[in-house]
Every structure is written in structure tokens, then in C-alpha cells.
Design a protein around this motif. Structure first.
Motif, mmCIF file in Angstrom:
data_model
loop_
_atom_site.group_PDB
_atom_site.id
_atom_site.type_symbol
_atom_site.label_atom_id
_atom_site.label_comp_id
_atom_site.label_asym_id
_atom_site.label_seq_id
_atom_site.Cartn_x
_atom_site.Cartn_y
_atom_site.Cartn_z
ATOM 1 N N GLN A 1 0.977 -1.241 0.145
ATOM 2 C CA GLN A 1 0.002 -0.061 0.026
ATOM 3 C C GLN A 1 0.852 1.299 -0.126
ATOM 4 O OE1 GLN A 1 -2.887 -0.049 3.150
ATOM 5 N NE2 GLN A 1 -3.629 -1.903 2.368
ATOM 6 N N PRO A 2 0.362 2.260 -0.366
ATOM 7 C CA PRO A 2 0.966 3.630 -0.336
ATOM 8 C C PRO A 2 1.606 3.782 1.108
ATOM 9 C CG PRO A 2 -1.164 3.902 -1.574
ATOM 10 C CD PRO A 2 -1.126 2.470 -0.843
ATOM 11 N N GLN B 1 8.184 13.033 2.406
ATOM 12 C CA GLN B 1 8.288 12.028 1.398
ATOM 13 C C GLN B 1 7.362 10.829 1.478
ATOM 14 O OE1 GLN B 1 12.272 10.437 2.039
ATOM 15 N NE2 GLN B 1 13.018 11.628 0.226
ATOM 16 N N LYS B 2 6.339 11.169 0.325
ATOM 17 C CA LYS B 2 5.205 10.116 0.530
ATOM 18 C C LYS B 2 5.202 9.361 -0.923
ATOM 19 C CE LYS B 2 2.443 12.878 3.552
ATOM 20 N NZ LYS B 2 1.260 13.715 3.811
ATOM 21 N N LEU B 3 4.907 8.247 -0.563
ATOM 22 C CA LEU B 3 4.588 7.264 -2.047
ATOM 23 C C LEU B 3 3.034 7.302 -1.943
ATOM 24 C CD1 LEU B 3 5.612 6.206 -4.852
ATOM 25 C CD2 LEU B 3 5.900 4.140 -3.441
ATOM 26 N N GLU B 4 2.436 7.564 -2.857
ATOM 27 C CA GLU B 4 0.878 7.600 -2.967
ATOM 28 C C GLU B 4 0.220 6.551 -3.852
ATOM 29 O OE1 GLU B 4 -0.142 11.626 -4.085
ATOM 30 O OE2 GLU B 4 0.829 12.551 -2.236
ATOM 31 N N SER C 1 11.338 17.231 -4.504
ATOM 32 C CA SER C 1 12.051 17.009 -5.613
ATOM 33 C C SER C 1 13.021 15.727 -5.647
ATOM 34 C CB SER C 1 12.938 18.113 -5.710
ATOM 35 O OG SER C 1 13.716 18.407 -4.782
ATOM 36 N N SER C 2 12.849 14.945 -4.317
ATOM 37 C CA SER C 2 13.589 13.642 -4.285
ATOM 38 C C SER C 2 12.933 12.394 -4.641
ATOM 39 C CB SER C 2 14.251 13.839 -2.837
ATOM 40 O OG SER C 2 12.839 13.604 -1.954
#
Length: 176
Positions: free
Chosen positions: A93-94, A101-104, A164-165
Motif C-alpha cells: 500500500q502507499p 516523502q510520500k509514495l501515493e 524533488s527527491s
């Protein structure tokens, strides 16, 4: 009085020495704010793959119409006799590492493919539902995926909106 105080003291010192050595063997290193316990198995970041359509819609998200359910995804290798060898994977899951720093997106992750790619130069295969078969090649260095080729084209790393990372080792597959 104790019958044999020397013998009891000797056993006590042996047990105390064993506890002391076990404690030293599992001591955490204080490098960069912590470290792994020496008794813990070392884990490496798995191969992570975000799968989107051309409109950047997450095709692993169960809320998306036409998403790819785990049962409809095949990840495998072929041996020298062209026998299919399934590779274990999960749908993660996200998540977020920090506030910025999130991965959606959901990700297809596999530790097993990383271990196999580390030992042999092999082509792996990914089939999403009844769609096209994708060839995957990994370049692994120091137990980290440095490069992922999908159908002989380098896959881009997933860039997060608002930052931007990169969150390293997460690649993107865009399908039409």
C-alpha cells in the motif's frame, strides 16, 4: 552451608560470561543514528514497481476501475527447459517515510526477484491480467537494484509530487 561453593561459583561465572558474550554479539552499532542488531537478518530493499496508465492513474489500487488484482498478475522466470518458475511478490500500500516523502501509489514488490537477479543474469517476465507480456532485466549492485529494464528500455524511477527527491529503488511502468 553450601556443599561445594567452588563448583557453584564456577557455574555462576560460566553463565555470567555466556550472557555477557551474547550481549556483546547483539550490540547495535551507533552509526548514523542506529544500526541493525548483529543477530538480526540483513534485509535489502526489494524491487518496487508502480504501475500506472497514461493518465497517471494507479493500476494496482483496488479503488481504480480496471485495476490489476494480485491474482491476475504473473511474475516469473523461465529455466533452461523453458519451464515457468513463479516468483513471489506482494502488493504494498502507499506509505510515507516522512512528512515530505510520500509514495501515493500501490507497488508491486518482490524480494525474491532481487535475490535471483543477484546470482544470475536472467530475464524475468511480468504479465498484467490478459495484457502484454513485459520482459524485466535488473542490474543489481551491493544488493540494490541500480537499473531496471522493461522490454530493453530503462524504467524511470518514480518521482513524488510535491518533492524533488526520489524514494530510491521504486520504478514506474506506464501502460497505455
Amino acid at each position: 552451608m553450601l556443599k561445594n561453593p567452588k563448583r557453584i561459583m564456577k557455574k555462576f561465572l560460566i553463565i555470567l560470561s555466556a550472557i555477557f558474550m551474547i550481549g556483546l554479539g547483539c550490540k547495535k552499532e551507533n552509526i548514523g543514528g542506529g544500526g541493525l542488531c548483529a543477530c538480526s537478518p540483513i534485509t535489502y530493499p526489494p524491487l518496487s514497481l508502480v504501475i500506472k496508465n497514461s493518465a497517471d492513474v494507479d493500476l494496482l489500487n483496488p479503488k481504480t476501475t480496471g485495476y490489476f488484482d494480485k491474482t491476475k498478475i504473473q511474475l516469473y522466470a523461465k529455466d533452461t527447459n523453458h519451464t515457468i518458475k513463479p516468483i513471489n511478490f506482494e502488493i504494498r500500500q502507499p506509505f510515507s517515510y516522512s512528512a515530505n516523502q510520500k509514495l501515493e501509489y500501490y507497488q508491486l514488490i518482490s524480494n525474491e526477484i532481487l535475490l535471483l537477479a543477484k546470482h544470475i543474469d536472467q530475464t524475468f517476465y511480468l504479465r498484467l491480467g490478459d495484457n502484454k507480456l513485459y520482459e524485466l532485466n535488473l542490474k543489481v549492485n551491493n544488493n540494490v537494484v541500480e537499473k531496471l529494464l522493461i522490454d530493453k528500455t530503462e524504467a524511470p524511477k518514480e518521482i513524488q509530487t510535491g518533492t524533488s527527491s526520489y524514494i530510491d529503488s521504486i520504478y514506474r511502468l506506464k501502460i497505455s
